[in-house]
Motif scaffolding. Structure first.
Motif, short mmCIF file in Angstrom:
data_model
loop_
_atom_site.label_atom_id
_atom_site.label_comp_id
_atom_site.label_asym_id
_atom_site.label_seq_id
_atom_site.Cartn_x
_atom_site.Cartn_y
_atom_site.Cartn_z
N SER A 119 0.82 -1.21 0.00
CA SER A 119 0.00 0.00 0.00
C SER A 119 0.86 1.26 0.00
CB SER A 119 -0.96 -0.01 1.19
OG SER A 119 -1.93 -1.02 1.00
N ASP A 120 2.15 1.10 -0.28
CA ASP A 120 2.96 2.26 -0.64
C ASP A 120 2.95 2.31 -2.16
OD1 ASP A 120 4.76 4.22 -1.21
OD2 ASP A 120 6.38 3.45 0.05
N THR A 121 1.97 3.00 -2.70
CA THR A 121 1.86 3.10 -4.17
C THR A 121 2.46 4.42 -4.61
OG1 THR A 121 -0.32 4.11 -4.04
CG2 THR A 121 -0.25 1.72 -4.22
N PHE A 122 3.15 5.08 -3.68
CA PHE A 122 3.63 6.44 -3.90
C PHE A 122 5.11 6.47 -4.28
CE2 PHE A 122 5.32 10.47 -2.19
CZ PHE A 122 4.57 11.34 -2.95
N ARG A 123 5.92 5.77 -3.50
CA ARG A 123 7.37 5.89 -3.68
C ARG A 123 7.86 4.91 -4.76
NH1 ARG A 123 11.89 3.76 -1.72
NH2 ARG A 123 10.74 2.23 -0.52
N ALA A 124 8.64 5.44 -5.69
CA ALA A 124 9.23 4.60 -6.72
C ALA A 124 10.10 3.55 -6.04
CB ALA A 124 10.07 5.44 -7.67
N GLY A 125 9.98 2.30 -6.47
CA GLY A 125 10.82 1.25 -5.90
C GLY A 125 10.19 0.53 -4.72
N ALA A 126 9.08 1.04 -4.22
CA ALA A 126 8.46 0.42 -3.04
C ALA A 126 8.01 -1.02 -3.33
CB ALA A 126 7.29 1.26 -2.56
N GLU A 127 7.42 -1.20 -4.52
CA GLU A 127 6.92 -2.55 -4.85
C GLU A 127 8.07 -3.52 -5.04
OE1 GLU A 127 4.25 -2.00 -8.17
OE2 GLU A 127 2.68 -1.23 -6.84
N GLU A 128 9.10 -3.06 -5.74
CA GLU A 128 10.26 -3.93 -5.99
C GLU A 128 10.92 -4.33 -4.67
OE1 GLU A 128 9.51 -1.20 -7.53
OE2 GLU A 128 9.44 -1.66 -9.68
N GLN A 129 11.02 -3.38 -3.75
CA GLN A 129 11.65 -3.64 -2.45
C GLN A 129 10.88 -4.73 -1.69
OE1 GLN A 129 11.66 -0.19 0.09
NE2 GLN A 129 13.02 -1.11 1.61
N LEU A 130 9.56 -4.60 -1.69
CA LEU A 130 8.74 -5.57 -0.97
C LEU A 130 8.75 -6.92 -1.69
CD1 LEU A 130 7.08 -5.55 1.61
CD2 LEU A 130 5.09 -4.84 0.29
N GLU A 131 8.77 -6.87 -3.03
CA GLU A 131 8.79 -8.14 -3.79
C GLU A 131 10.09 -8.89 -3.58
OE1 GLU A 131 7.31 -7.05 -7.76
OE2 GLU A 131 5.73 -8.49 -7.20
N GLU A 132 11.18 -8.16 -3.43
CA GLU A 132 12.46 -8.78 -3.16
C GLU A 132 12.41 -9.53 -1.81
OE1 GLU A 132 15.06 -8.99 -5.17
OE2 GLU A 132 16.15 -10.12 -3.61
N HIS A 133 11.84 -8.88 -0.81
CA HIS A 133 11.67 -9.55 0.49
C HIS A 133 10.78 -10.78 0.33
CE1 HIS A 133 13.76 -6.62 2.87
NE2 HIS A 133 12.93 -5.63 2.61
N ALA A 134 9.67 -10.61 -0.39
CA ALA A 134 8.72 -11.72 -0.54
C ALA A 134 9.39 -12.91 -1.20
CB ALA A 134 7.50 -11.25 -1.35
N LYS A 135 10.21 -12.63 -2.19
CA LYS A 135 10.91 -13.69 -2.90
C LYS A 135 11.81 -14.46 -1.94
CE LYS A 135 14.01 -13.02 -6.24
NZ LYS A 135 14.49 -12.10 -7.30
N ARG A 136 12.57 -13.70 -1.15
CA ARG A 136 13.48 -14.35 -0.20
C ARG A 136 12.74 -15.15 0.86
NH1 ARG A 136 17.30 -9.75 1.83
NH2 ARG A 136 17.24 -8.58 -0.09
N LEU A 137 11.57 -14.64 1.22
CA LEU A 137 10.81 -15.30 2.29
C LEU A 137 9.91 -16.41 1.75
CD1 LEU A 137 9.83 -12.02 4.16
CD2 LEU A 137 11.22 -13.86 5.15
N GLY A 138 9.77 -16.46 0.43
CA GLY A 138 8.89 -17.45 -0.19
C GLY A 138 7.43 -17.10 0.03
N THR A 139 7.11 -15.81 -0.05
CA THR A 139 5.71 -15.42 0.08
C THR A 139 5.34 -14.49 -1.09
OG1 THR A 139 4.11 -14.31 1.50
CG2 THR A 139 6.39 -13.76 1.88
N TYR A 140 4.27 -13.72 -0.94
CA TYR A 140 3.67 -13.07 -2.10
C TYR A 140 3.25 -11.64 -1.77
CZ TYR A 140 0.34 -12.56 -5.97
OH TYR A 140 -0.33 -12.14 -7.08
N VAL A 141 3.31 -10.75 -2.80
CA VAL A 141 2.91 -9.36 -2.61
C VAL A 141 1.67 -9.06 -3.46
CG1 VAL A 141 3.55 -6.92 -2.82
CG2 VAL A 141 5.32 -8.63 -2.35
#
Ligand SMILES: Nc1nc2c(ncn2[C@@H]2O[C@H](COP(=O)(O)OP(=O)(O)O)[C@@H](O)[C@H]2O)c(=O)[nH]1
Ligand SMILES: [Mg+2]
Length: 302
Positions: free
Chosen positions: A142-164
């Motif tokens: 729900s940070d749809t404002f800052r550039a890179g926010a989605e990529e940052q969270l997706e990187e964590h999700a990938k490492r954790l084996g979960t989903y954004v």
């Protein structure tokens, strides 16, 4: 961690213990304590309240030299700090998630706070904790404002084996959170962690955005994420978010790098809400459950 506050409390104990002090001298010692607390990011009303409690505990008591006084001074400090920190009812995060699962509810937590204070990393740390305890988790970006926010969270999700769950940049953050909850319900996922934006064109629109997310998601927990290094600013921000949406507790981050240590006491005292966890590093496991007794032991010693 927390050296500054520990040091100023220790010099207070020493000052009243090394020799007999008169009432006047006690005033001077309490004054010095007040200023050294303020230097360690203890907010002024909190420092005042602490000094006030110590004054009433120690005045009248014919303060004499020796170990007995040291013990009394420590006990007075412990009591004053315990009073301050018990202003907040503790929250047992894992227990609440387990109870929601038992009720077949998706547990919803919204992380709030200024940019850069550690919301996104804390989201990942909380996910790690939940996954380690056998819960399933999805993130809402729900940070749809800052550039890179989605990529940052997706990187964590990938490492954790979960989903954004995410939308396009500029999309309605409340709609993203809503979709994430629907996604979790449909798939029997136990918890949704909503990561939000910290900066907007205006403060009013950020607070309106947070209120809308909260209205739509009805979270079990609204958690303020504050950076200990920012000291009194973290406290002001906690009160701002608390005023806007009513927080249930805080996570204090970067405590590993915080040499002062006053922010924790101030935030609990000012919001009357507990600190759930301390962020103590950049790894996922660097998340410490917060226990007031631990803090008091660390600050005052045995
Ligand atoms: N040392 C340390 N760094 C942290 C901690 N929490 C967050 N950070 C760092 O602080 C920076 C901002 O974190 P981020 O999660 O992106 O903040 P956000 O803007 O609130 O989402 C990143 O470089 C994080 O790695 C912590 O507990 N300790
Ligand atoms: Mg972020």
């Amino acid at each position: 961690m927390l050296e500054g506050l520990r040091r100023s409390l220790r010099s207070f104990v020493e000052a009243v213990s090394v020799r007999e002090v008169s009432e006047e001298e006690l005033e001077g010692i309490l004054n010095r304590l007040f200023f050294s607390l303020a230097e360690c990011d203890v907010a002024v009303p909190v420092a005042e309240s602490l000094v006030e409690r110590l004054r009433s505990e120690l005045a009248g008591l014919k303060v004499r030299r020796g170990t007995r006084v040291e013990g009394l001074a420590r006990a007075a400090l412990r009591k004053a700090l315990t009073d301050l920190l018990s202003a907040a009812e503790p929250v047992d995060f894992l227990k609440e998630v387990a109870e929601a699962r038992a009720r077949r509810e998706v547990f919803k937590v919204v992380l709030l706070g200024p940019n850069g204070h550690g919301k996104t990393l804390t989201a990942a740390k909380l996910a790690r904790l939940l996954l380690n305890h056998g819960f399933t988790v999805v993130f809402a970006c729900s940070d749809t404002f800052r550039a890179g926010a989605e990529e940052q969270l997706e990187e964590h999700a990938k490492r954790l084996g979960t989903y954004v769950v995410k939308h396009r940049y500029g999309a309605d953050p409340a709609a993203v959170a809503f979709d994430a909850v629907a996604h979790a319900r449909a798939r029997g996922i136990n918890a949704v962690i909503v990561d939000t934006a910290g900066r907007m064109q205006t403060d009013a629109s950020l607070m309106e955005e947070m209120r809308k997310i909260v209205r739509v998601v009805e979270p079990h927990l609204k958690v303020f994420v504050g950076d200990a290094l920012t000291g009194n600013d973290a406290l002001d921000q906690a009160l701002r978010f608390h005023g806007a949406v009513g927080i249930d507790g805080s996570v204090l981050t970067k405590v590993d790098a915080d040499a002062k240590g006053g922010a924790a006491v101030s935030i609990i005292y000012a919001t009357r809400k507990p600190i759930l966890f301390l962020g103590v590093g950049q790894r996922y496991e660097d998340l410490m459950p917060f226990d007031p007794a631990w803090l008091i032991d660390k600050l005052v010693g045995g």
